[in-house]
Design a protein around this motif. Structure first.
Motif, PDB file in Angstrom:
ATOM      1  N   PRO A  96      57.055  -7.046  81.150  1.00  0.00           N
ATOM      2  CA  PRO A  96      56.084  -7.133  82.242  1.00  0.00           C
ATOM      3  C   PRO A  96      54.900  -7.990  81.803  1.00  0.00           C
ATOM      4  N   GLY A  97      54.434  -8.864  82.694  1.00  0.00           N
ATOM      5  CA  GLY A  97      53.303  -9.745  82.380  1.00  0.00           C
ATOM      6  C   GLY A  97      53.718 -11.100  81.845  1.00  0.00           C
TER       7      GLY A  97
ATOM      8  N   PRO B  15      54.559 -16.051  77.125  1.00  0.00           N
ATOM      9  CA  PRO B  15      54.320 -14.625  76.865  1.00  0.00           C
ATOM     10  C   PRO B  15      53.006 -14.157  77.472  1.00  0.00           C
ATOM     11  N   ARG B  16      52.963 -12.910  77.859  1.00  0.00           N
ATOM     12  CA  ARG B  16      51.783 -12.346  78.512  1.00  0.00           C
ATOM     13  C   ARG B  16      50.511 -12.529  77.676  1.00  0.00           C
TER      14      ARG B  16
ATOM     15  N   SER C  75      55.104 -20.222  88.709  1.00  0.00           N
ATOM     16  CA  SER C  75      55.621 -18.889  88.430  1.00  0.00           C
ATOM     17  C   SER C  75      54.493 -17.870  88.401  1.00  0.00           C
ATOM     18  N   LYS C  76      54.852 -16.620  88.676  1.00  0.00           N
ATOM     19  CA  LYS C  76      53.903 -15.513  88.617  1.00  0.00           C
ATOM     20  C   LYS C  76      54.303 -14.600  87.468  1.00  0.00           C
ATOM     21  N   PRO C  77      53.351 -13.875  86.894  1.00  0.00           N
ATOM     22  CA  PRO C  77      53.715 -12.920  85.851  1.00  0.00           C
ATOM     23  C   PRO C  77      54.724 -11.896  86.371  1.00  0.00           C
ATOM     24  N   GLN C  78      55.638 -11.497  85.512  1.00  0.00           N
ATOM     25  CA  GLN C  78      56.656 -10.518  85.868  1.00  0.00           C
ATOM     26  C   GLN C  78      56.023  -9.162  86.149  1.00  0.00           C
ATOM     27  N   ALA C  79      56.406  -8.542  87.259  1.00  0.00           N
ATOM     28  CA  ALA C  79      55.913  -7.195  87.557  1.00  0.00           C
ATOM     29  C   ALA C  79      56.585  -6.182  86.639  1.00  0.00           C
TER      30      ALA C  79
ATOM     31  N   GLY D 151      59.814  -5.707  83.393  1.00  0.00           N
ATOM     32  CA  GLY D 151      60.556  -6.416  82.362  1.00  0.00           C
ATOM     33  C   GLY D 151      62.009  -6.611  82.771  1.00  0.00           C
ATOM     34  N   ALA D 152      62.748  -7.253  81.912  1.00  0.00           N
ATOM     35  CA  ALA D 152      64.174  -7.443  82.161  1.00  0.00           C
ATOM     36  C   ALA D 152      64.844  -6.074  82.186  1.00  0.00           C
TER      37      ALA D 152
END
Length: 134
Positions: free
Chosen positions: A48-49, A130-131, A80-84, A86-87
């Motif tokens: 996430p992030g 990376p976040r 792109s937007k930060p991932q809400a 994780g995988a």
């Protein structure tokens, strides 16, 4: 004993609208990400992030045989937007699109899902900011 470091042979070139074959491609905006912050990350390690900005694809010849072990980079054509989240392992019960992908065998057990319902094979590599560096 130290853990081994895995290196991936990848052909990386700057985002460009023109390709060697003459195809026109849409590229991300110039200020979409800091190139120095980009990392090659296995799909299962997206957190996430993190911001996923592209994929790394296998390089094939005209008969679709893998060439050496080289791979090429495909940037996403949007900011792109930060991932809400994780995988996560692919779950065909997640939504209608996931169920459809499972029915046509585009995705199966062992696949990973990132950014909603984008599904990747377990050995996929992604371009990630990376976040901590976003």
């Amino acid at each position: 004993m130290p853990e081994p470091v895995v290196f991936h042979r990848i052909i990386v070139r700057a985002p460009s609208e023109d390709t060697a074959t003459g195809w026109h491609m849409v590229i991300p905006p110039a200020d979409a990400f800091d190139p120095a912050a980009v990392r090659v990350t296995p799909v299962a390690e997206v957190r996430p992030g993190d911001m996923v900005i592209g994929t790394i694809q296998h390089h094939y010849d005209r008969l679709l045989n893998p060439l050496d072990r080289a791979q090429w980079v495909s940037y996403f054509s949007h900011t792109s937007k930060p991932q809400a989240g994780g995988a996560r392992p692919f779950d065909p019960r997640h939504c209608d699109l996931c169920r459809h992908n499972a029915e046509i065998r585009a995705s199966s057990s062992g696949h990973w899902t990132v950014d909603g319902c984008t599904t990747y094979s377990p050995d996929s590599l992604l371009l990630v900011v990376p976040r901590e560096l976003a």
